[in-house]
Design a protein around this motif. Sequence first.
Motif, PDB file in Angstrom:
ATOM      1  N   MET A   4      53.739  34.655  25.092  1.00 56.13           N
ATOM      2  CA  MET A   4      53.922  36.098  25.220  1.00 56.13           C
ATOM      3  C   MET A   4      52.576  36.813  25.192  1.00 56.13           C
ATOM      4  N   LEU A   5      51.625  36.333  25.970  1.00 62.64           N
ATOM      5  CA  LEU A   5      50.336  36.997  26.064  1.00 62.64           C
ATOM      6  C   LEU A   5      50.490  38.252  26.917  1.00 62.64           C
ATOM      7  N   ALA A   6      49.611  39.212  26.696  1.00 61.43           N
ATOM      8  CA  ALA A   6      49.647  40.462  27.454  1.00 61.43           C
ATOM      9  C   ALA A   6      48.397  40.576  28.316  1.00 61.43           C
ATOM     10  N   ALA A   7      48.549  41.241  29.438  1.00 61.08           N
ATOM     11  CA  ALA A   7      47.400  41.474  30.310  1.00 61.08           C
ATOM     12  C   ALA A   7      46.299  42.155  29.498  1.00 61.08           C
ATOM     13  N   GLY A   8      45.093  41.642  29.658  1.00 54.81           N
ATOM     14  CA  GLY A   8      43.950  42.188  28.923  1.00 54.81           C
ATOM     15  C   GLY A   8      43.616  41.438  27.652  1.00 54.81           C
ATOM     16  N   ASP A   9      44.520  40.580  27.166  1.00 53.99           N
ATOM     17  CA  ASP A   9      44.197  39.760  25.994  1.00 53.99           C
ATOM     18  C   ASP A   9      43.003  38.872  26.319  1.00 53.99           C
ATOM     19  N   LEU A  10      42.189  38.606  25.311  1.00 55.30           N
ATOM     20  CA  LEU A  10      41.021  37.740  25.475  1.00 55.30           C
ATOM     21  C   LEU A  10      41.311  36.396  24.833  1.00 55.30           C
ATOM     22  N   LEU A  11      41.327  35.361  25.642  1.00 60.54           N
ATOM     23  CA  LEU A  11      41.601  34.005  25.186  1.00 60.54           C
ATOM     24  C   LEU A  11      40.344  33.171  25.384  1.00 60.54           C
ATOM     25  N   HIS A  12      39.888  32.544  24.325  1.00 62.13           N
ATOM     26  CA  HIS A  12      38.730  31.652  24.421  1.00 62.13           C
ATOM     27  C   HIS A  12      39.215  30.288  24.894  1.00 62.13           C
ATOM     28  N   ILE A  13      38.676  29.849  26.029  1.00 59.61           N
ATOM     29  CA  ILE A  13      39.049  28.551  26.593  1.00 59.61           C
ATOM     30  C   ILE A  13      37.779  27.744  26.814  1.00 59.61           C
ATOM     31  N   ARG A  30      45.728  35.090  17.986  1.00 63.60           N
ATOM     32  CA  ARG A  30      46.914  34.523  17.322  1.00 63.60           C
ATOM     33  C   ARG A  30      47.537  35.521  16.352  1.00 63.60           C
ATOM     34  N   GLU A  31      46.697  36.321  15.702  1.00 64.36           N
ATOM     35  CA  GLU A  31      47.227  37.320  14.769  1.00 64.36           C
ATOM     36  C   GLU A  31      48.020  38.394  15.507  1.00 64.36           C
ATOM     37  N   ARG A  32      47.540  38.780  16.685  1.00 64.38           N
ATOM     38  CA  ARG A  32      48.223  39.819  17.464  1.00 64.38           C
ATOM     39  C   ARG A  32      49.420  39.284  18.244  1.00 64.38           C
ATOM     40  N   ARG A  33      49.327  38.033  18.684  1.00 65.69           N
ATOM     41  CA  ARG A  33      50.370  37.439  19.528  1.00 65.69           C
ATOM     42  C   ARG A  33      50.777  36.089  18.933  1.00 65.69           C
ATOM     43  N   ARG A  83      46.186  24.884  34.511  1.00 65.11           N
ATOM     44  CA  ARG A  83      45.259  25.303  35.565  1.00 65.11           C
ATOM     45  C   ARG A  83      43.806  24.921  35.256  1.00 65.11           C
ATOM     46  N   HIS A  84      43.423  25.045  33.972  1.00 65.99           N
ATOM     47  CA  HIS A  84      42.029  24.821  33.590  1.00 65.99           C
ATOM     48  C   HIS A  84      41.805  23.492  32.867  1.00 65.99           C
ATOM     49  N   HIS A  85      42.829  22.674  32.781  1.00 64.67           N
ATOM     50  CA  HIS A  85      42.727  21.309  32.240  1.00 64.67           C
ATOM     51  C   HIS A  85      42.229  21.266  30.794  1.00 64.67           C
ATOM     52  N   PHE A  86      42.940  21.958  29.920  1.00 66.71           N
ATOM     53  CA  PHE A  86      42.637  21.857  28.496  1.00 66.71           C
ATOM     54  C   PHE A  86      43.928  21.679  27.719  1.00 66.71           C
ATOM     55  N   ASP A  87      43.795  21.247  26.467  1.00 62.87           N
ATOM     56  CA  ASP A  87      44.943  21.054  25.594  1.00 62.87           C
ATOM     57  C   ASP A  87      45.340  22.407  25.000  1.00 62.87           C
ATOM     58  N   ALA A  88      46.523  22.877  25.336  1.00 59.29           N
ATOM     59  CA  ALA A  88      46.972  24.207  24.930  1.00 59.29           C
ATOM     60  C   ALA A  88      47.010  24.362  23.411  1.00 59.29           C
ATOM     61  N   ASP A  89      47.568  23.393  22.706  1.00 56.58           N
ATOM     62  CA  ASP A  89      47.675  23.496  21.245  1.00 56.58           C
ATOM     63  C   ASP A  89      46.302  23.513  20.589  1.00 56.58           C
ATOM     64  N   GLU A  90      45.403  22.685  21.072  1.00 54.57           N
ATOM     65  CA  GLU A  90      44.053  22.635  20.500  1.00 54.57           C
ATOM     66  C   GLU A  90      43.340  23.975  20.688  1.00 54.57           C
ATOM     67  N   VAL A  91      43.440  24.546  21.864  1.00 56.06           N
ATOM     68  CA  VAL A  91      42.781  25.822  22.144  1.00 56.06           C
ATOM     69  C   VAL A  91      43.432  26.944  21.343  1.00 56.06           C
ATOM     70  N   TRP A  92      44.748  26.981  21.330  1.00 52.81           N
ATOM     71  CA  TRP A  92      45.461  28.046  20.617  1.00 52.81           C
ATOM     72  C   TRP A  92      45.121  28.037  19.130  1.00 52.81           C
ATOM     73  N   PRO A 150      48.365  39.735  34.232  1.00 47.82           N
ATOM     74  CA  PRO A 150      49.825  39.857  34.119  1.00 47.82           C
ATOM     75  C   PRO A 150      50.527  38.554  34.521  1.00 47.82           C
ATOM     76  N   GLY A 151      51.475  38.137  33.699  1.00 44.31           N
ATOM     77  CA  GLY A 151      52.267  36.951  33.987  1.00 44.31           C
ATOM     78  C   GLY A 151      51.682  35.646  33.499  1.00 44.31           C
ATOM     79  N   GLU A 152      50.438  35.643  33.017  1.00 42.22           N
ATOM     80  CA  GLU A 152      49.837  34.398  32.541  1.00 42.22           C
ATOM     81  C   GLU A 152      50.298  34.102  31.118  1.00 42.22           C
ATOM     82  N   HIS A 153      50.378  32.810  30.812  1.00 41.62           N
ATOM     83  CA  HIS A 153      50.663  32.375  29.455  1.00 41.62           C
ATOM     84  C   HIS A 153      49.825  31.131  29.174  1.00 41.62           C
TER      85      HIS A 153
END
Length: 72
Positions: free
Chosen positions: A46-55, A38-41, A20-29, A10-13
């Motif tokens: 506006m990420l939701a708690a429980g979303d799975l993000l590959h970093i 990306r299709e869901r959000r 926090r994890h030292h990566f390029d946000a646009d490249e990862v997204w 909750p609250g993460e974007h």
Amino acid sequence: MAWRVHVVRPGEHLFQLAERHHFDADEVWNDPANDDLRERRPNPNMLAAGDLLHIPEDPQPAAVACSARTTN
């Protein structure tokens, strides 16, 4: 690039996680590993708690060479 799955809390974007994890946000997204998310959000802020993000895997700390004769 080696990936790991981050479960969004909750609250993460995306840009907060990138800082926090030292990566390029646009490249990862925009990486195909995150196509489903990306299709869901369409808005990475506006990420939701429980979303799975590959970093990227956390980088391994660099080995520090130290000599017994070194002084500080």
